[in-house]
Scaffold this active site. Structure first.
Site, mmCIF file in Angstrom:
data_model
loop_
_atom_site.group_PDB
_atom_site.id
_atom_site.type_symbol
_atom_site.label_atom_id
_atom_site.label_comp_id
_atom_site.label_asym_id
_atom_site.label_seq_id
_atom_site.Cartn_x
_atom_site.Cartn_y
_atom_site.Cartn_z
ATOM 1 N N TYR A 1 -94.325 0.953 30.139
ATOM 2 C CA TYR A 1 -94.173 0.297 28.837
ATOM 3 C C TYR A 1 -94.818 -1.076 28.713
ATOM 4 O O TYR A 1 -94.698 -1.715 27.696
ATOM 5 C CB TYR A 1 -92.697 0.217 28.444
ATOM 6 C CG TYR A 1 -91.766 -0.332 29.514
ATOM 7 C CD1 TYR A 1 -91.821 -1.665 29.901
ATOM 8 C CD2 TYR A 1 -90.833 0.496 30.123
ATOM 9 C CE1 TYR A 1 -90.959 -2.160 30.864
ATOM 10 C CE2 TYR A 1 -89.968 0.009 31.091
ATOM 11 C CZ TYR A 1 -90.045 -1.323 31.458
ATOM 12 O OH TYR A 1 -89.194 -1.799 32.411
ATOM 13 N N GLU B 1 -89.033 0.341 21.075
ATOM 14 C CA GLU B 1 -89.031 1.326 22.176
ATOM 15 C C GLU B 1 -87.600 1.569 22.644
ATOM 16 O O GLU B 1 -86.772 0.677 22.567
ATOM 17 C CB GLU B 1 -89.832 0.766 23.374
ATOM 18 C CG GLU B 1 -91.244 0.365 23.039
ATOM 19 C CD GLU B 1 -91.922 -0.403 24.181
ATOM 20 O OE1 GLU B 1 -91.370 -0.455 25.292
ATOM 21 O OE2 GLU B 1 -93.011 -0.950 23.930
ATOM 22 N N LYS C 1 -84.681 1.490 25.160
ATOM 23 C CA LYS C 1 -84.442 0.690 26.366
ATOM 24 C C LYS C 1 -83.902 1.638 27.430
ATOM 25 O O LYS C 1 -82.757 2.085 27.383
ATOM 26 C CB LYS C 1 -83.441 -0.428 26.105
ATOM 27 C CG LYS C 1 -83.281 -1.348 27.298
ATOM 28 C CD LYS C 1 -82.436 -2.562 26.946
ATOM 29 C CE LYS C 1 -82.383 -3.565 28.083
ATOM 30 N NZ LYS C 1 -81.842 -3.035 29.313
ATOM 31 N N ASP D 1 -82.545 3.147 30.800
ATOM 32 C CA ASP D 1 -81.575 2.614 31.750
ATOM 33 C C ASP D 1 -81.902 3.101 33.155
ATOM 34 O O ASP D 1 -81.334 4.057 33.658
ATOM 35 C CB ASP D 1 -80.171 3.068 31.331
ATOM 36 C CG ASP D 1 -79.111 2.182 31.938
ATOM 37 O OD1 ASP D 1 -79.471 1.179 32.582
ATOM 38 O OD2 ASP D 1 -77.920 2.494 31.763
ATOM 39 N N CYS E 1 -51.634 14.165 54.430
ATOM 40 C CA CYS E 1 -52.330 14.893 53.370
ATOM 41 C C CYS E 1 -51.326 15.324 52.290
ATOM 42 O O CYS E 1 -50.315 15.946 52.612
ATOM 43 C CB CYS E 1 -53.031 16.112 53.957
ATOM 44 S SG CYS E 1 -53.712 17.210 52.705
ATOM 45 N N CYS F 1 -55.660 23.521 55.957
ATOM 46 C CA CYS F 1 -55.139 22.823 54.776
ATOM 47 C C CYS F 1 -55.486 23.676 53.554
ATOM 48 O O CYS F 1 -56.657 23.945 53.287
ATOM 49 C CB CYS F 1 -55.786 21.450 54.661
ATOM 50 S SG CYS F 1 -55.472 20.642 53.077
ATOM 51 N N CYS G 1 -51.094 19.409 52.556
ATOM 52 C CA CYS G 1 -50.576 20.158 53.700
ATOM 53 C C CYS G 1 -49.713 19.313 54.629
ATOM 54 O O CYS G 1 -49.119 19.833 55.565
ATOM 55 C CB CYS G 1 -51.714 20.796 54.485
ATOM 56 S SG CYS G 1 -52.715 19.618 55.401
ATOM 57 N N CYS H 1 -58.206 14.368 55.581
ATOM 58 C CA CYS H 1 -57.171 15.237 56.136
ATOM 59 C C CYS H 1 -57.764 15.959 57.333
ATOM 60 O O CYS H 1 -58.858 16.509 57.256
ATOM 61 C CB CYS H 1 -56.726 16.256 55.077
ATOM 62 S SG CYS H 1 -55.865 17.668 55.777
ATOM 63 N N LYS I 1 -78.998 -3.898 22.040
ATOM 64 C CA LYS I 1 -78.193 -2.915 22.768
ATOM 65 C C LYS I 1 -77.348 -2.050 21.839
ATOM 66 O O LYS I 1 -77.021 -2.455 20.726
ATOM 67 C CB LYS I 1 -77.257 -3.645 23.724
ATOM 68 C CG LYS I 1 -77.983 -4.461 24.776
ATOM 69 C CD LYS I 1 -78.141 -3.699 26.048
ATOM 70 C CE LYS I 1 -77.388 -4.397 27.130
ATOM 71 N NZ LYS I 1 -77.250 -3.800 28.353
HETATM 72 S S1 IVH Z 1 -90.071 -4.833 28.473
HETATM 73 C C1 IVH Z 1 -91.281 -8.980 29.182
HETATM 74 N N1 IVH Z 1 -89.514 -2.413 27.657
HETATM 75 O O1 IVH Z 1 -84.849 -3.685 30.445
HETATM 76 C C2 IVH Z 1 -90.972 -7.578 28.976
HETATM 77 N N2 IVH Z 1 -88.122 -3.374 29.321
HETATM 78 O O2 IVH Z 1 -83.412 -6.395 30.301
HETATM 79 C C3 IVH Z 1 -89.846 -7.141 29.783
HETATM 80 N N3 IVH Z 1 -86.340 -1.883 30.105
HETATM 81 O O3 IVH Z 1 -85.810 -5.271 33.393
HETATM 82 C C4 IVH Z 1 -89.506 -5.750 29.821
HETATM 83 N N4 IVH Z 1 -86.857 -0.187 28.820
HETATM 84 O O4 IVH Z 1 -85.984 -2.764 33.345
HETATM 85 C C5 IVH Z 1 -89.162 -3.419 28.479
HETATM 86 N N5 IVH Z 1 -89.167 -0.266 26.847
HETATM 87 C C6 IVH Z 1 -88.823 -1.262 27.672
HETATM 88 C C7 IVH Z 1 -87.730 -1.172 28.558
HETATM 89 C C8 IVH Z 1 -87.402 -2.252 29.354
HETATM 90 C C9 IVH Z 1 -86.042 -0.643 29.745
HETATM 91 C C10 IVH Z 1 -85.563 -2.662 31.074
HETATM 92 C C11 IVH Z 1 -86.399 -3.330 32.121
HETATM 93 C C12 IVH Z 1 -86.005 -4.760 32.106
HETATM 94 C C13 IVH Z 1 -84.757 -4.768 31.329
HETATM 95 C C14 IVH Z 1 -84.689 -6.052 30.576
#
Ligand code: IVH
Length: 702
Positions: A247, A133, A135, A137, A429, A451, A432, A445, A335
Site C-alpha cells: 500500500y 483504503e 486498514k 489488521d 483432573c 481419563c 477423572c 491430567c 477506526k
Molecule cells: S499507511 C505513513 N495503509 O496500520 C503511512 N497503513 O497504524 C503509514 N496499515 O503500521 C502506513 N493498512 O501496519 C497504511 N492501507 C494501509 C494500512 C496500513 C494497515 C497498518 C500499518 C501501520 C498501521 C498504522
C-alpha cells in the site's frame, strides 16, 4: 486445458527433458520461470487465473526436475527457491530506507472532519482528494527490490530499525521475487510497504491443527501472521498460509510517481498485490460513505480489517503537509468501533483437552457482540488469568477477535463489589480425579486415555472427517458410548455390535446398522489417515501424509529412529521426538496391534501411477528384458528408489540371472525377494493375462 491434454504435455515434457541439451534446458528453465511468474501475477494480483492448480503444479514440477538436473541454472529468484535458507539463530537488525511511520487515529465522524478541515486550511483549498483504503489488521513490512529483484524484507520494528526477515518473506507465495516489466519498466530501487496477513479461515484451520497437536491456539489472525512470519526457520513460515497487500511506495528511484492512487496502480503493474477495495474519493463526505460501506463489508471479507486509512492523494500536497515525529500529517486511520461488549463472568470451568491439557473457560452472561451471541470465552491458562486478575463474578469487556474465539479483554475493576472469587486451577483432573502436573504455563491430567475426557476427545478425533471418517460417531454418541463403558480404548470402536448400539437411547435399528457399516468401511482408509487419526502430538494431516509416503507401513513408522524422522525435509526435532515417544509407549503399540487384528488396514496404497512411491529396490544379477539403467529409470519414474546395498529397510530385492552376494544377504535378512517376472508384474509391464508390453512402449506410457 483438459485432463488429457495435461497428461499429453506431461509425457512430452518427460521426453523433452531427457533429451534436452544443456543450452535447451537453460532456455526451457527460463521459459518455465517466466510462465510461472505470469501465472502468479494472474492469480495473486489480478485474481484471474488462467490455469488450474494442477496445471500450475505441473509447471513447477517440471522446473524443479530440470533444475535438479542442471543445478548451475538455479537462481535465487526462481519460484522453486522460496524455501531454501537454513534456520536463523536470531534476526539481524536492519535500518529502513526511510522511517516506517505509524498513523494517528480517529474514532468518530467529528474527528475525521476536523482532520479534513486542518488539511484544507493548511493547503488553502476547498476540497481535497483522498485515497481510502481498508486498514488491514496484520503486520507491516518493508520490501526492497533492486533492479526488479527482491533483495530484502524486514518487519517494522521501532520504525527506524526492523528485523531482517528476508528469507521468511520470500516464502510468501503472493510476494513476487521479480517485478514485472511488461507494462512499465522496473525501477532501479523500490522500497515498498505492505501488510502481511492471515485469512480468517486459514487462521481457524491452523488453530484447529494446533489444538489437535496439543499446542496452544493463537489469539487472533494478526498474532498468527506475526508469529508465523517471525519463525526462525523459514521452512516453518513457508508452511503457514500467509498473504500480503502492498500500500505504500516508501522510496523509488528510476521511476516517477506523483499520487498515491497512481502509486497503487503502479505497484499492481509491477506485480505487487494491492487491495481491491482501495478507492479514490473526491472529498471527506465520500470518505465517510466509504467508511460506512467498509464497516458493512468487513463482515464478508476473508481477512480482518479494523478501520480505513485515508491518505491525501497528491504527493505534492503530502510533502507540503509534512510529518510529525512519528506520523504523517497527510494520512489518518479511521477506526471502526470495536466489536466489544461488557458482561459478567458467571463461573470459570476447566476443560480437559485431547492431550490432557486443562484449559480454564469463562462462562459468561450471554451478550450480543455485533450480531453474535457470546456466552463463553477461553482464558487460555493460569498465567493469563493472573495477569489480567480475572475473578469469578467480575464484569469484563469481551471482544470477538477476528470473528473467532471470544476473548476477555479486560476486567472492569470499578464494578467490583468485593464478592468476586479468585479462581484456582484444580490439583486433580476435574473429570477423572487423577493427578495434575504443571508443565510450563500448562496443567495436564496424567491419566492419558484412562481419563474419560481425553478418551472421548481421542475417539472423536479418530472418527473425524479427515481422520477415519466414521459418520455418526460424533461427540454425543461418543459421550454415551464412553459413559456406558462400551468404549474404554480406541480399538473398542471395532468391537461394537449392532445390538450394543440398539440398547442406547436415540439408536434405532437403522441408525445402529448405519454406524456399524460406517465403522466397517473405515477399516479401508489409507495409511496417512490412520496415522493422523492416532492423535500423535504434533502430527497434523500434512505430517501424517509425509510419514505415510516415507515409511509405507505402520510397522516401519513404529520402528523409525529420531535420525530417520529428522531426515524428512519438513519434520523437525520436536515432531520427531513426539513420534518416537508415542510409539515407545507400550499401550500405544498394543493398541495398534489390536486395531490390526480387528481388520484396520495399515499399509500405504498409492493411488495413480506412482505406485512405487517410497519403495526401495536393490537389483542383483542381470535382467533379460531391460538394462539396469532402464530398470532404475522406471522405478524412479514410478516414485521408487534404487539402492546398492541390501538392508532391512529395502522393500524388494529383484534377482536376475547370476545374482551376487546381495541375494544371500537378502535371504539372511528376510527381505522380500522377487524375480524378474514378478518385478514386471509389479510395475505393470506384464499384464494380468500374461502379455508383456514392449519396453519402449511401456516407458513411453510412464
Ligand atoms: S499507511 C505513513 N495503509 O496500520 C503511512 N497503513 O497504524 C503509514 N496499515 O503500521 C502506513 N493498512 O501496519 C497504511 N492501507 C494501509 C494500512 C496500513 C494497515 C497498518 C500499518 C501501520 C498501521 C498504522
Amino acid at each position: 486445458m483438459d485432463e488429457d491434454k495435461v497428461y499429453f504435455y506431461q509425457i512430452i515434457n518427460f521426453y523433452i527433458m531427457k533429451k534436452l541439451s544443456r543450452e535447451e534446458a537453460k532456455k526451457r528453465i527460463e521459459w518455465l520461470r517466466k510462465e510461472i511468474w505470469r501465472h502468479n501475477y494472474l492469480y495473486y494480483v489480478l485474481n484471474k487465473p488462467e490455469i488450474s492448480d494442477a496445471e500450475y503444479d505441473k509447471l513447477m514440477q517440471e522446473l524443479r526436475e530440470l533444475e535438479e538436473m542442471y543445478p548451475e541454472f538455479i537462481t535465487p529468484d526462481s519460484p522453486t527457491q522460496r524455501v531454501g535458507a537454513p534456520p536463523a539463530k536470531e534476526f539481524k537488525s536492519v535500518r529502513h530506507v526511510r522511517p516506517m511511520l505509524s498513523l494517528d487515529t480517529a474514532h468518530s465522524e467529528e474527528e475525521i472532519i476536523a482532520f479534513d478541515n486542518r488539511i484544507k486550511k493548511e493547503l488553502n483549498c476547498s476540497e481535497v482528494e483522498y485515497v481510502a483504503e481498508p486498514k488491514l489488521d496484520g503486520l507491516s513490512v518493508e520490501l526492497i527490490y533492486e533492479n526488479g529483484k527482491y533483495v530484502r524484507g524486514s518487519t517494522r520494528g521501532d520504525g527506524i530499525n526492523g528485523e531482517d526477515v528476508t528469507e521468511n518473506i520470500r516464502t510468501i507465495k503472493a510476494v513476487p521475487l521479480v517485478l514485472r516489466d511488461d507494462e512499465i519498466p522496473v525501477p532501479r530501487l523500490l522500497a515498498v510497504r505492505g501488510e502481511v496477513i492471515m485469512h480468517i479461515d486459514d487462521f481457524e484451520k491452523l488453530n484447529k491443527e494446533l489444538i489437535e497437536r496439543g499446542e496452544e491456539p493463537l489469539a487472533n489472525p494478526r498474532n498468527a501472521a506475526a508469529g508465523s512470519l517471525r519463525r526462525l526457520d523459514p521452512r516453518e513460515t513457508a508452511s503457514r498460509p500467509l498473504d500480503i497487500f502492498f500500500y505504500e511506495i516508501m522510496l523509488v528511484e528510476g521511476y516517477e510517481v506523483d499520487e498515491q492512487w497512481e502509486a497503487l496502480q503502479t505497484l499492481k503493474k509491477w506485480g505487487l498485490k494491492v487491495n481491491p477495495h482501495n478507492r479514490k474519493v473526491k472529498n471527506i463526505e465520500e470518505v465517510i460513505k466509504y467508511h460506512e460501506e467498509m464497516e458493512k463489508k468487513r463482515e464478508e471479507l476473508s481477512y480482518e480489517i479494523d478501520g480505513i486509512v485515508i491518505k491525501v492523494n497528491k504527493f505534492e500536497y503530502q510533502e507540503r503537509l509534512g510529518e510529525k515525529s512519528r506520523s504523517p500529517r497527510w494520512a489518518i486511520a479511521y477506526k471502526f468501533p470495536p466489536r466489544e461488549e461488557e458482561t459478567q463472568i458467571l463461573d470459570i470451568v476447566v476443560q480437559v483437552g485431547r492431550t490432557g491439557i486443562l484449559t480454564p473457560v469463562a462462562l459468561l452472561r450471554p451478550v450480543d457482540v455485533k450480531g453474535v451471541t457470546v456466552s463463553r470465552a477461553t482464558l487460555h491458562n493460569e498465567d493469563y488469568i493472573k495477569q489480567k486478575d480475572i475473578r469469578i463474578g467480575d464484569w469484563v469487556k469481551v471482544a470477538r477477535a477476528g470473528d473467532v474465539i471470544p476473548e476477555v479483554i479486560e476486567v472492569i475493576k470499578e464494578r467490583r463489589t468485593g464478592k468476586e472469587k479468585i479462581f484456582k486451577m484444580p490439583s486433580r483432573c476435574p473429570v477423572c480425579g487423577s493427578k495434575v502436573v504443571k508443565e510450563g504455563a500448562y496443567y495436564r491430567c496424567t491419566a492419558g486415555l484412562s481419563c474419560p475426557a481425553q478418551l472421548k476427545r481421542a475417539i472423536v478425533h479418530f472418527a473425524s472427517k479427515n481422520a477415519m471418517d466414521i459418520e455418526g460417531l460424533g461427540g454425543q454418541t461418543v459421550d454415551m458410548l464412553v459413559e456406558k463403558g462400551l468404549i474404554k480404548r480406541i480399538s473398542d470402536i471395532y468391537r461394537l455390535k449392532k445390538a450394543d448400539l440398539q440398547r442406547l437411547p436415540r439408536f434405532a435399528e437403522k441408525s445402529a446398522r448405519n454406524l456399524i457399516e460406517a465403522i466397517e468401511k473405515s477399516k479401508e482408509r489409507n495409511l496417512a489417515r490412520v496415522i493422523y487419526a492416532l492423535g500423535i502430538p504434533n502430527v497434523g494431516e500434512h505430517t501424517a501424509k509425509l510419514l505415510a509416503e516415507k515409511f509405507g507401513s505402520i510397522d516401519r513408522l513404529m520402528n523409525a529412529s529420531m535420525e530417520e524422522l529428522i531426515s524428512i525435509k519438513e519434520i523437525g526435532p520436536e515432531t520427531a521426538e513426539s513420534i518416537v515417544n508415542f510409539f515407545k509407549e507400550k499401550r500405544n503399540r498394543e493398541e495398534i496391534e489390536e486395531l490390526k487384528k480387528l481388520g484396520v488396514k495399515m499399509e500405504y496404497v498409492e493411488e495413480g501411477k506412482k505406485k512405487l512411491k517410497g519403495k526401495k529396490f536393490v537389483f542383483t544379477g542381470s535382467l533379460k528384458s531391460m538394462t539396469r539403467g532402464e530398470a532404475k529409470a522406471i522405478v524412479e519414474e514410478m516414485g521408487g528408489e534404487v539402492l546398492n546395498t541390501v538392508s532391512r529397510n529395502i522393500d524388494y530385492v529383484v534377482v536376475g540371472e547370476n545374482p551376487g552376494s546381495k541375494y544371500e544377504k537378502a535371504k539372511k535378512l528376510g527381505v522380500k525377494i522377487i524375480n524378474e517376472r514378478e518385478f514386471l508384474r509389479l510395475i505393470g509391464m506384464e499384464k494380468e493375462d500374461g502379455e508383456i508390453i514392449p519396453l519402449d512402449k511401456f516407458m513411453k506410457g510412464l
